[in-house]
Design a protein around this motif. Sequence first.
Motif, PDB file in Angstrom:
ATOM      1  N   HIS A 159       0.806  -1.230   0.000  1.00 32.55           N
ATOM      2  CA  HIS A 159       0.000   0.000   0.000  1.00 32.55           C
ATOM      3  C   HIS A 159       0.839   1.280   0.000  1.00 32.55           C
ATOM      4  N   SER A 182      -1.342  -1.313  -3.879  1.00 28.74           N
ATOM      5  CA  SER A 182      -2.688  -1.882  -3.815  1.00 28.74           C
ATOM      6  C   SER A 182      -3.571  -1.070  -2.881  1.00 28.74           C
ATOM      7  N   GLY A 183      -4.877  -1.162  -3.097  1.00 29.56           N
ATOM      8  CA  GLY A 183      -5.830  -0.515  -2.211  1.00 29.56           C
ATOM      9  C   GLY A 183      -6.648   0.587  -2.841  1.00 29.56           C
ATOM     10  N   SER A 184      -6.357   0.939  -4.091  1.00 34.05           N
ATOM     11  CA  SER A 184      -7.147   1.954  -4.811  1.00 34.05           C
ATOM     12  C   SER A 184      -7.222   3.284  -4.074  1.00 34.05           C
ATOM     13  N   LEU A 185      -6.166   3.655  -3.404  1.00 33.41           N
ATOM     14  CA  LEU A 185      -6.185   4.863  -2.576  1.00 33.41           C
ATOM     15  C   LEU A 185      -5.350   5.985  -3.162  1.00 33.41           C
ATOM     16  N   SER A 207      -3.539  -5.052  -6.515  1.00 31.90           N
ATOM     17  CA  SER A 207      -4.827  -4.365  -6.560  1.00 31.90           C
ATOM     18  C   SER A 207      -5.591  -4.403  -5.239  1.00 31.90           C
ATOM     19  N   ASP A 208      -5.349  -5.428  -4.405  1.00 37.06           N
ATOM     20  CA  ASP A 208      -6.147  -5.675  -3.196  1.00 37.06           C
ATOM     21  C   ASP A 208      -7.541  -6.177  -3.533  1.00 37.06           C
ATOM     22  N   CYS A 212     -11.048  -4.154  -3.475  1.00 30.90           N
ATOM     23  CA  CYS A 212     -10.710  -2.930  -4.198  1.00 30.90           C
ATOM     24  C   CYS A 212     -10.691  -3.212  -5.701  1.00 30.90           C
ATOM     25  N   SER A 213     -10.577  -2.171  -6.471  1.00 34.57           N
ATOM     26  CA  SER A 213     -10.757  -2.260  -7.917  1.00 34.57           C
ATOM     27  C   SER A 213      -9.438  -2.503  -8.636  1.00 34.57           C
ATOM     28  N   THR A 216      -8.853   0.499 -11.322  1.00 26.90           N
ATOM     29  CA  THR A 216      -8.350   1.754 -10.761  1.00 26.90           C
ATOM     30  C   THR A 216      -6.840   1.704 -10.612  1.00 26.90           C
ATOM     31  N   ASN A 217      -6.323   0.598 -10.097  1.00 29.24           N
ATOM     32  CA  ASN A 217      -4.878   0.467  -9.930  1.00 29.24           C
ATOM     33  C   ASN A 217      -4.164   0.394 -11.275  1.00 29.24           C
TER      34      ASN A 217
END
Length: 247
Positions: A159, A182-185, A207-208, A212-213, A216-217
């Motif tokens: 992350h 990872s985590g789409s943050l 990606s997680d 999560c998506s 997005t990543n």
Amino acid sequence: MIIDMHTHVWGGRYEPHTHDLIANCERYGIAKIIVSGIARQYPNEAEIEQHNNDIVRFRKERPDLVEGYVYANPRHANAEDALRRGIEDDGMVGLKLWIASYCDDPLVYPLVERCIRLDVPILLHAFHKAVNQLPDETTGEHVARLADRYPEAKLIMAHLGGNAYHGIKAVRDKPNVWTDFSGSLFGREDIDYAVSQLGSDRVLFGSDMPGCSFITNYAQVQEADLTPRQREDIYSNNAIKLFRLSI
């Protein structure tokens, strides 16, 4: 080629989560996923065994697609034996440590030493938060201390450490530490920052999923200021080398 090295099957949700992971791999052309089973912060020994059994099952069902991490709680007396069995008997490719203890707690040392002997990476949940930091939740500073103690260990700070400008700074001079985003943050600027500080060869694609998506990543890497070779390294080459994957 895409290798997603940070995915999960959450405890008690085997069928929906494996279905979602396979569907995303087919939809987006993901060549390989590396999966760990997790659930609550302080799982007991029976829960750990079930999580790991889920990943062994998933690997057997989809050997073409799935690799696995052994999940361990360092507070358990049998944690090192669970790690040995997972790697040597079940063919897992790494160790996953979540938030049952700080990653530099002495409880973790025997697991790290075993991973060094087995020559497998360790995926470390790491997250720095302004509020609601969990007890025993690792940050980049903990990862850095562990890297200093065990420079021969292969450590992955997940992350981007939860805050790229905190986590990356802590580990940028630790050549045995990789990171995933990872985590789409994050926005693409955090990918740019990570590559500028670590080099593209120490950044891994995760990606997680399924929480999560993936897309997005993926878009973060597409938008980042990277060369085609750097994108290729992040998407797959770095994971192939680090986990010694046959693709």
